[in-house]
Design a protein around this motif. Structure first.
Motif, PDB file in Angstrom:
ATOM      1  N   ASN A  73     -36.502  10.222  23.530  1.00 29.91           N
ATOM      2  CA  ASN A  73     -36.309   9.239  24.540  1.00 29.91           C
ATOM      3  C   ASN A  73     -36.646   9.855  25.791  1.00 29.91           C
ATOM      4  O   ASN A  73     -35.936  10.862  26.231  1.00 29.91           O
ATOM      5  N   ALA A  75     -39.068  11.221  27.196  1.00 32.43           N
ATOM      6  CA  ALA A  75     -39.693  12.695  27.204  1.00 32.43           C
ATOM      7  C   ALA A  75     -41.262  12.091  27.971  1.00 32.43           C
ATOM      8  O   ALA A  75     -41.715  13.183  28.526  1.00 32.43           O
ATOM      9  N   GLY A  76     -41.400  10.911  28.022  1.00 30.95           N
ATOM     10  CA  GLY A  76     -42.860  10.689  28.806  1.00 30.95           C
ATOM     11  C   GLY A  76     -43.976  10.246  27.735  1.00 30.95           C
ATOM     12  O   GLY A  76     -45.150   9.996  28.175  1.00 30.95           O
TER      13      GLY A  76
HETATM   14  N1  LIG Z   1     -42.974   2.548  36.147  1.00 27.91           N
HETATM   15  C1  LIG Z   1     -41.874   3.723  36.218  1.00 27.91           C
HETATM   16  N2  LIG Z   1     -41.448   3.951  37.342  1.00 27.91           N
HETATM   17  C2  LIG Z   1     -40.344   4.775  37.406  1.00 27.91           C
HETATM   18  N3  LIG Z   1     -40.103   5.528  36.286  1.00 27.91           N
HETATM   19  C3  LIG Z   1     -40.696   5.431  35.215  1.00 27.91           C
HETATM   20  C4  LIG Z   1     -41.751   4.241  35.039  1.00 27.91           C
HETATM   21  N4  LIG Z   1     -42.156   4.487  33.654  1.00 27.91           N
HETATM   22  C5  LIG Z   1     -41.376   5.293  33.082  1.00 27.91           C
HETATM   23  N5  LIG Z   1     -40.547   5.853  33.900  1.00 27.91           N
HETATM   24  C6  LIG Z   1     -39.485   7.093  33.626  1.00 27.91           C
HETATM   25  O1  LIG Z   1     -40.447   8.232  33.182  1.00 27.91           O
HETATM   26  C7  LIG Z   1     -39.825   8.706  32.131  1.00 27.91           C
HETATM   27  C8  LIG Z   1     -40.571   8.749  30.682  1.00 27.91           C
HETATM   28  O2  LIG Z   1     -40.876   7.173  30.185  1.00 27.91           O
HETATM   29  P1  LIG Z   1     -41.387   6.986  28.844  1.00 27.91           P
HETATM   30  O3  LIG Z   1     -42.799   7.445  29.211  1.00 27.91           O
HETATM   31  O4  LIG Z   1     -41.391   5.378  28.819  1.00 27.91           O
HETATM   32  O5  LIG Z   1     -40.568   7.770  28.088  1.00 27.91           O
HETATM   33  P2  LIG Z   1     -40.579   7.731  26.253  1.00 27.91           P
HETATM   34  O6  LIG Z   1     -40.880   8.963  26.047  1.00 27.91           O
HETATM   35  O7  LIG Z   1     -39.270   7.290  25.830  1.00 27.91           O
HETATM   36  O8  LIG Z   1     -41.793   6.811  26.176  1.00 27.91           O
HETATM   37  C9  LIG Z   1     -38.386   7.818  31.740  1.00 27.91           C
HETATM   38  O9  LIG Z   1     -37.566   8.839  32.353  1.00 27.91           O
HETATM   39  C10 LIG Z   1     -38.697   6.835  32.422  1.00 27.91           C
HETATM   40  O10 LIG Z   1     -37.545   6.209  33.119  1.00 27.91           O
END
Ligand SMILES: Nc1ncnc2c1ncn2[C@@H]1O[C@H](COP(=O)(O)OP(=O)(O)O)[C@@H](O)[C@H]1O
Ligand SMILES: [Mg+2]
Lengths: 271, 233
Positions: A73, A75-76
């Motif tokens: 979770n 990871a981006g």
């Molecule tokens: N629009 C945004 N603004 C700020 N932080 C973000 C945004 N979108 C995602 N993040 C942060 O970027 C990181 C990766 O998010 P995400 O890609 O959703 O992870 P996952 O691998 O769980 O899908 C997380 O720490 C999240 O909080």
């Protein structure tokens, strides 16, 4: 024999899919004649209000088959999927699609299913019709055939947002397919579904892939990735730490975070 | 005296007094026209403000929100100045006509419709934005889809506008002048007939106005109920 509309539901392989017996799709299964969808990610990075979300991503995805993006979770993964699909803009580097900067026309050939289905406040069939009408394909996919494929013919006139979670996600998938995409993105599309609904979605995805659609999916379900994917992109801390064939990824993961992930424990670099 | 006024008022209503009907008819015509025009302008403005990102957007939002609470008399005064014989639009000869009243109420209601619909549509767009971008919708397609999907909330916004238009007196009295058989509407009649001692007409109109307000509120809650029933809220 007369076929009932529901005989089209593609969950015939559900048990086989569910018990995980099926091996990763062999390469011979793939439709190599299908148009290539070559995605090259170059120096890709994304920083939002000073926070580095993604950085230094340099990979080329396989032009055919199913690519699985995995990782813990946060990871981006979702952000990377959005950048490849073009619904978020990188602050660094770029994405190329078949050696080109993707245009709106290219992106009209892509569709995405989100983890939480976003359904219009309309009936089930109106959700499909919306896309069919917007796309103006010369030979649009038949709405009822799409609904039959996901087993929602009986619910065509119901309010879409009153469907169960699994039904909503199946509708979202049918609507994505109404775009006739050559690339289909899925962000944990089966994460909150029961195994029967997940199996229906997996089967459709697999069949679409065999028909030549490039699939790029985020999943945290290792068994699902093993069943479906041809390659795995493993992310950690906002970058890609491992990119390999599914076969080798699941037998001999090379990165420490991926090993930890597959063993079902949290990754702690200081241990 | 009070009692006889009440019974006279009831007689006016029960016999469908032509003067009474004329006043009610004009009220509805003016306010419904104003709401219709306000919806055309206000929904487009609201939807655009909800999805467009441009410098100064926040300032425009604040301006629209502020003009939502503009006093009707001030709007009436501004329209009066514009339409009076020496004003820039004096040549139209609209002062003291129902058209002038429609213009004044439209200006009064449009910010209300715009501000409320912006809020409604912005909330919805928060949910839809990624999906819409993924589908490559054009701005016009987005606005159309959002307006349709917000139809339940937006009809309550329209009813709120109608309620405000029907009950305001300041704007229509200034630009309409409460001329009998021409620009007399329910609120202006109540305001001026009471001071002239014509309590029966005022009471009858007051009862009708209250009934309309109740009807609008009943409609509002039934819209909310069905929006919830279909998860379209
Ligand atoms: N629009 C945004 N603004 C700020 N932080 C973000 C945004 N979108 C995602 N993040 C942060 O970027 C990181 C990766 O998010 P995400 O890609 O959703 O992870 P996952 O691998 O769980 O899908 C997380 O720490 C999240 O909080
Ligand atoms: Mg995610």
């Amino acid at each position: 024999m007369h076929k009932s509309p529901d005989s089209n539901i593609v969950n015939l392989n559900a048990t086989e899919t569910n018990n995980g017996k099926r091996r990763p799709t062999p390469a011979s299964n793939k439709n190599e004649k299908a148009p290539a969808n070559q995605f090259d990610l170059v120096e890709l990075g994304c920083t939002i209000s000073g926070k580095v979300i993604l950085q230094n991503i340099n990979i080329s995805l396989k032009p055919h088959g199913i690519s699985a993006i995995m990782g813990f979770n946060g990871a981006g993964k979702s952000m990377l999927l959005k950048l490849i699909h073009g619904i978020a803009t990188p602050t660094n580097g770029h994405v190329r699609w078949n050696q080109q900067v993707p245009t709106r026309e290219h992106r009209l050939n892509q569709a995405m299913v989100f983890q939480k289905p976003v359904l219009l406040r309309r009936s089930v069939k109106a959700n499909i019709d919306f896309v069919i009408k917007q796309r103006k394909h010369r030979d649009p996919l038949n709405r009822n055939a799409l609904l039959a494929m996901v087993g929602l013919v009986d619910k065509a006139t119901q309010a879409a947002r009153l469907l169960s979670g699994g039904e909503q996600q199946r509708l979202a998938l049918a609507r994505a397919l109404a775009c006739k995409p050559s690339v289909l993105f899925l962000d944990e599309a089966t994460a909150s579904l029961d195994s029967a609904s997940a199996a229906i979605i997996e089967d459709i995805v697999e069949r679409e892939s065999r028909a030549g659609t490039k699939i790029i999916m985020v999943t945290h379900d290792a068994a699902q990735a093993a069943r479906l994917s041809d390659e795995v992109i493993f992310m950690h801390g906002g970058t890609v730490v491992e990119h390999s064939n599914s076969q080798s990824f699941f037998t001999t993961p090379s990165s420490a975070p991926a090993k930890a992930y597959l063993e079902g424990r949290l990754y702690n670099p200081n241990r | 005296m009070q009692e006889s006024a009440t019974s006279l008022a009831l007689t006016l209503i029960s016999t469908a007094d032509p003067d009474l009907l004329e006043i009610i008819g004009l009220s509805l015509r003016v306010s419904l026209s104003a709401v219709g025009l306000s919806l055309c302008a206000g929904l487009v403005l609201g939807a655009t403000l909800a999805i467009a990102r441009f410098p100064g957007r926040q300032a425009v939002n604040i301006l629209v929100n502020a003009s939502m609470s503009m006093p009707p008399v001030v709007v009436g005064l501004l329209v009066y100045l514009a339409l009076s014989r020496s004003g820039p639009l004096g040549w139209l000869g609209l002062l003291y006509t129902p058209s002038a009243m429609i213009i004044a109420q439209t200006l009064l209601i449009t910010p209300l419709i715009a501000a409320l619909s912006r809020q409604v549509i912005e909330d919805l767009y928060l949910e839809y934005a990624d999906q819409f971008t993924s589908l490559q919708l054009t701005t016009v397609e987005k606005i159309k889809a959002l307006l349709w999907d917000a139809r339940y909330s937006l009809s309550t916004v329209a009813l709120a506008g109608l309620g405000r238009a029907l009950s305001e007196v300041g704007a229509v009295i200034i630009v309409g002048g409460n001329i009998e058989h021409l620009t007399r509407v329910m609120t202006t009649a109540i305001a001026l007939e009471t001071s002239k001692g014509n309590l029966a007409l005022a009471l009858a109109l007051g009862a009708i106005l209250l009934t309309l307000a109740l009807l609008i509120n009943a409609l509002l809650s039934s819209i909310n109920v069905s929006a919830k029933r279909y998860a379209y809220a």
